[in-house]
Design a protein around this motif. Structure first.
Motif, PDB file in Angstrom:
ATOM      1  N   ASP A  39       1.641  10.536  -0.538  1.00 62.48           N
ATOM      2  CA  ASP A  39       1.298  10.679   0.881  1.00 62.48           C
ATOM      3  C   ASP A  39       1.517   9.371   1.618  1.00 62.48           C
ATOM      4  O   ASP A  39       1.891   9.358   2.803  1.00 62.48           O
ATOM      5  CB  ASP A  39      -0.154  11.118   1.033  1.00 62.48           C
ATOM      6  CG  ASP A  39      -0.361  12.596   0.761  1.00 62.48           C
ATOM      7  OD1 ASP A  39       0.632  13.361   0.815  1.00 62.48           O
ATOM      8  OD2 ASP A  39      -1.520  13.005   0.499  1.00 62.48           O
ATOM      9  N   TYR A  40       1.298   8.254   0.927  1.00 59.28           N
ATOM     10  CA  TYR A  40       1.494   6.947   1.555  1.00 59.28           C
ATOM     11  C   TYR A  40       2.959   6.530   1.538  1.00 59.28           C
ATOM     12  O   TYR A  40       3.537   6.175   2.578  1.00 59.28           O
ATOM     13  CB  TYR A  40       0.647   5.898   0.834  1.00 59.28           C
ATOM     14  CG  TYR A  40       0.769   4.507   1.427  1.00 59.28           C
ATOM     15  CD1 TYR A  40       0.154   4.189   2.636  1.00 59.28           C
ATOM     16  CD2 TYR A  40       1.512   3.518   0.790  1.00 59.28           C
ATOM     17  CE1 TYR A  40       0.267   2.925   3.190  1.00 59.28           C
ATOM     18  CE2 TYR A  40       1.627   2.245   1.326  1.00 59.28           C
ATOM     19  CZ  TYR A  40       1.007   1.951   2.532  1.00 59.28           C
ATOM     20  OH  TYR A  40       1.142   0.707   3.083  1.00 59.28           O
ATOM     21  N   VAL A  41       3.580   6.601   0.371  1.00 58.97           N
ATOM     22  CA  VAL A  41       4.951   6.111   0.207  1.00 58.97           C
ATOM     23  C   VAL A  41       5.947   6.917   1.040  1.00 58.97           C
ATOM     24  O   VAL A  41       6.927   6.363   1.562  1.00 58.97           O
ATOM     25  CB  VAL A  41       5.342   6.153  -1.296  1.00 58.97           C
ATOM     26  CG1 VAL A  41       6.836   5.970  -1.487  1.00 58.97           C
ATOM     27  CG2 VAL A  41       4.584   5.085  -2.065  1.00 58.97           C
ATOM     28  N   MET A  46       6.493   4.669   6.941  1.00 59.97           N
ATOM     29  CA  MET A  46       7.425   3.880   6.127  1.00 59.97           C
ATOM     30  C   MET A  46       8.863   3.940   6.656  1.00 59.97           C
ATOM     31  O   MET A  46       9.742   3.239   6.142  1.00 59.97           O
ATOM     32  CB  MET A  46       7.396   4.345   4.668  1.00 59.97           C
ATOM     33  CG  MET A  46       6.091   4.061   3.966  1.00 59.97           C
ATOM     34  SD  MET A  46       5.710   2.294   3.987  1.00 59.97           S
ATOM     35  CE  MET A  46       4.179   2.288   3.076  1.00 59.97           C
ATOM     36  N   GLN A  47       9.100   4.805   7.640  1.00 59.95           N
ATOM     37  CA  GLN A  47      10.405   4.895   8.299  1.00 59.95           C
ATOM     38  C   GLN A  47      11.575   5.007   7.320  1.00 59.95           C
ATOM     39  O   GLN A  47      12.639   4.412   7.498  1.00 59.95           O
ATOM     40  CB  GLN A  47      10.610   3.709   9.239  1.00 59.95           C
ATOM     41  CG  GLN A  47       9.647   3.735  10.420  1.00 59.95           C
ATOM     42  CD  GLN A  47      10.102   2.911  11.599  1.00 59.95           C
ATOM     43  OE1 GLN A  47      10.973   2.049  11.503  1.00 59.95           O
ATOM     44  NE2 GLN A  47       9.532   3.193  12.756  1.00 59.95           N
ATOM     45  N   LEU A  58      10.417  -0.483   3.717  1.00 59.95           N
ATOM     46  CA  LEU A  58      10.841  -0.828   2.359  1.00 59.95           C
ATOM     47  C   LEU A  58      10.013  -1.996   1.828  1.00 59.95           C
ATOM     48  O   LEU A  58       9.563  -1.990   0.679  1.00 59.95           O
ATOM     49  CB  LEU A  58      12.332  -1.165   2.346  1.00 59.95           C
ATOM     50  CG  LEU A  58      12.986  -1.316   0.978  1.00 59.95           C
ATOM     51  CD1 LEU A  58      12.944  -0.006   0.206  1.00 59.95           C
ATOM     52  CD2 LEU A  58      14.437  -1.783   1.123  1.00 59.95           C
ATOM     53  N   GLU A  59       9.787  -2.992   2.679  1.00 60.94           N
ATOM     54  CA  GLU A  59       8.955  -4.135   2.289  1.00 60.94           C
ATOM     55  C   GLU A  59       7.516  -3.697   2.043  1.00 60.94           C
ATOM     56  O   GLU A  59       6.869  -4.155   1.096  1.00 60.94           O
ATOM     57  CB  GLU A  59       8.992  -5.192   3.402  1.00 60.94           C
ATOM     58  CG  GLU A  59      10.284  -5.957   3.507  1.00 60.94           C
ATOM     59  CD  GLU A  59      10.392  -7.021   2.423  1.00 60.94           C
ATOM     60  OE1 GLU A  59       9.366  -7.614   2.053  1.00 60.94           O
ATOM     61  OE2 GLU A  59      11.508  -7.235   1.930  1.00 60.94           O
ATOM     62  N   LEU A  60       7.023  -2.820   2.905  1.00 66.29           N
ATOM     63  CA  LEU A  60       5.650  -2.347   2.751  1.00 66.29           C
ATOM     64  C   LEU A  60       5.475  -1.567   1.453  1.00 66.29           C
ATOM     65  O   LEU A  60       4.444  -1.676   0.776  1.00 66.29           O
ATOM     66  CB  LEU A  60       5.267  -1.473   3.949  1.00 66.29           C
ATOM     67  CG  LEU A  60       5.126  -2.197   5.284  1.00 66.29           C
ATOM     68  CD1 LEU A  60       4.948  -1.195   6.416  1.00 66.29           C
ATOM     69  CD2 LEU A  60       3.946  -3.168   5.256  1.00 66.29           C
ATOM     70  N   LEU A  65       3.519  -1.307  -4.182  1.00 66.33           N
ATOM     71  CA  LEU A  65       3.755  -1.229  -5.622  1.00 66.33           C
ATOM     72  C   LEU A  65       3.198  -2.470  -6.316  1.00 66.33           C
ATOM     73  O   LEU A  65       2.560  -2.381  -7.381  1.00 66.33           O
ATOM     74  CB  LEU A  65       5.248  -1.078  -5.901  1.00 66.33           C
ATOM     75  CG  LEU A  65       5.888   0.220  -5.412  1.00 66.33           C
ATOM     76  CD1 LEU A  65       7.406   0.158  -5.545  1.00 66.33           C
ATOM     77  CD2 LEU A  65       5.342   1.423  -6.175  1.00 66.33           C
ATOM     78  N   LYS A  66       3.410  -3.618  -5.717  1.00 64.21           N
ATOM     79  CA  LYS A  66       2.875  -4.862  -6.286  1.00 64.21           C
ATOM     80  C   LYS A  66       1.354  -4.816  -6.363  1.00 64.21           C
ATOM     81  O   LYS A  66       0.758  -5.179  -7.393  1.00 64.21           O
ATOM     82  CB  LYS A  66       3.324  -6.060  -5.444  1.00 64.21           C
ATOM     83  CG  LYS A  66       2.688  -7.375  -5.869  1.00 64.21           C
ATOM     84  CD  LYS A  66       3.119  -8.527  -4.968  1.00 64.21           C
ATOM     85  CE  LYS A  66       2.373  -9.813  -5.346  1.00 64.21           C
ATOM     86  NZ  LYS A  66       2.816 -10.962  -4.508  1.00 64.21           N
ATOM     87  N   SER A  67       0.720  -4.351  -5.291  1.00 58.66           N
ATOM     88  CA  SER A  67      -0.743  -4.312  -5.272  1.00 58.66           C
ATOM     89  C   SER A  67      -1.285  -3.368  -6.331  1.00 58.66           C
ATOM     90  O   SER A  67      -2.322  -3.641  -6.949  1.00 58.66           O
ATOM     91  CB  SER A  67      -1.253  -3.901  -3.884  1.00 58.66           C
ATOM     92  OG  SER A  67      -0.962  -2.533  -3.611  1.00 58.66           O
TER      93      SER A  67
END
Length: 525
Positions: A39-41, A46-47, A58-60, A65-67
């Motif tokens: 739902d987030y990705v 996220m455009q 893409l950066e977000l 993923l890092k978090s």
């Protein structure tokens, strides 16, 4: 109790405890967690997870993923979990793009600026050469209809109409797979470029414009990429009006030529003798920094930890089209992206970690030419010779109501509730046996139907070409592929959970074997 019986009892107890641990870990992969991540990705915010959007989706996504990797306590594969990738961005420059027709005496007879291209170098391109009109550019094995028979394509700009005679007769819609077959034929014939024009009877006159939306998004190449990494034949797209100027020496319009082909069932191709072409494709170039997100779990065996199993999934998609519609890419490849998060959590939940290390690589730039996986294969966490297998997930969240017929077209072979496509170079029969056993245990129906057509079309390719056995997992293609209609509400989360659990069990098995899986067919193309 005898020593033999005691040893047997201990072995059985150990086996039961291992199976219990595997099952418990697999059960951490849940439908609710998969949906929450997706739902987030795959949200509008996220455009479309591309490089060129106003909101850096893409950066977000990379940061998300890092978090999640940090939250799970995974070890960074690279400093800060990110593997930076320097790329050259190339976008069309419409003001410096045109197609000129030149008469035999060297005069420019017309200049058409309403063209665009796919492929080619990152810088400005100029193409000059003779023209040949090849109808649909098609060959039919059954009827022996052949649009290019007797024509020399080498060094020429080949002009073709969209679709083919059978599709025109039946009213069939456009199919990019058909057009790619024409490209392959032109490439093998040594053509300089292929100019597609819409056939006048086309029921989808906006087809080429829909490709233009994608093409104007620009292309990326790894910095310093060799020329061989670019598309060998430049694909040009023009209008029916341009085609009419090219074929005018025949005394007929494109529509009249198409009618003749339909009426006679024979090709109407010819070398264009009165005109040559000069094509200029202007480009705006810049440097873009992308990033793979890479995390790992270090193996528990002091020796075997130097070998690994790699899981991959691309997290990029297509961004926003020219009309500001968002390509959310829920299935492509939001599903693979979040399934990999859940698989990583399953491995991390194991009290005793696998003997070999497990690498999780969310790669970028797949939609731009498998760039992130290409870069990773050149600069991996573990050397390719110490990488036992790559398990790649790309579009693993859709189901048809039933399994497809055996004769279904590859491009429309969406798997049913229990189906899973496994693309493989079949370098390891042992790996395929492990996969088959786990599919049987889970009630999944594996198929390798996509292997021949798709072996070069997702991130597993760069492992395959380096001799690493691969399993490319997918639930198949569907009508929403690369369309703005690829949304979360169409995902089958139960099926997606089963695919993720299967993936975890296969990788866990490979990572814990005493001996590395046997590679009995290491040769690649």
């Amino acid at each position: 109790m005898t020593r033999t019986k005691l040893n047997l009892s201990l072995l059985m107890l150990f086996t039961v405890s291992v199976v219990f641990a595997q099952k418990k870990a697999a059960e951490t992969i849940t439908e609710n967690d998969l949906q929450a991540h997706l739902d987030y990705v795959a949200s509008d915010f996220m455009q479309g997870r591309d490089f060129y959007t106003d909101v850096p989706g893409l950066e977000l996504t990379a940061s998300y993923l890092k978090s999640q990797c940090q939250k799970m306590g995974l070890k960074p594969g690279f400093n800060g979990y990110f593997q930076p990738i320097e790329m050259t961005s190339s976008k069309p420059d419409p003001e410096n793009t045109y197609f000129q027709l030149i008469s035999k005496d060297g005069k420019v007879t017309s200049t058409d600026a309403n063209i665009f291209a796919l492929g080619g170098s990152s810088g400005n391109d100029t193409i000059a050469g003779d023209l040949v009109f090849t109808g649909y550019g098609w060959y039919n094995n059954d009827t022996k209809y052949n649009d290019t028979e007797g024509l020399e394509l080498k060094g020429k700009i080949v002009v073709v109409m969209t679709r083919n005679p059978t599709m025109v007769e039946s009213g069939g819609h456009n199919n990019m797979q058909i057009e790619m077959q024409k490209m392959q034929k032109a490439m093998l014939g040594g053509a300089k470029a292929l100019l597609f024009v819409p056939d006048p009877m086309n029921p989808e006159p906006e087809y080429i414009n829909s490709i233009k939306k994608y093409a104007t998004g620009g292309t990326l190449q790894l910095k310093g990429a060799k020329p061989g990494r670019t598309m060998p034949v430049k694909l040009l797209f023009g209008t029916e009006e341009l085609a009419n100027q090219i074929v005018q020496e025949s005394g007929k319009t494109l529509a009249e030529i198409q009618n003749e082909i339909s009426e006679t069932g024979t090709p109407k191709s010819f070398d264009v003798k009165e005109l040559t072409a000069n094509v200029v494709l202007g480009k705006d170039t810049s440097t873009v920094i992308g990033k793979n997100v890479v995390a790992m779990i270090e193996g528990s065996d002091p020796v075997l930890r130097n070998e690994c199993v790699v899981y991959t999934a691309h997290y990029d998609h297509l961004g926003i089209d020219g009309e500001q519609e968002v390509y959310n890419g829920a299935d492509d490849n939001g599903t693979g992206t979040v399934a990999l998060l859940e698989i990583a959590e399953a491995f991390q939940s194991l009290k005793k970690k696998p003997k070999r290390s497990i690498v999780f690589a969310w790669v970028t730039g797949e939609e731009k030419g498998l760039l992130g996986s290409d870069y990773y294969s050149q600069y991996p966490v573990f050397p390719m010779e110490n990488t036992l297998a790559d398990i790649n997930m790309d579009m693993v969240g859709r189901s048809a109501e039933k399994e497809p017929d055996a004769e279904a077209e590859v491009e429309k072979s969406l798997a049913g509730p229990d189906g899973i496509y496994i693309v493989s170079g079949k370098q390891s029969s042992e790996l395929m046996e492990i996969s088959a056993d786990i599919c049987e245990e889970m009630g999944l129906i594996p198929s390798d139907k996509l292997s021949q057509a798709f072996l070069t079309r997702s991130d597993y390719y760069h492992f395959y070409k380096n001799g690493v056995p691969v399993l490319g997992l997918s639930t198949g293609l569907h009508d929403d592929y690369h369309k703005v209609s690829d949304e979360v509400d169409k995902i089958d989360f139960h099926k997606m959970k089963r695919v993720a659990q299967y993936s975890f069990l296969v990788g866990e098995k490979i990572a814990n074997q005493k001996k590395r899986i046997l590679v009995d067919n290491p040769s690649v193309e």
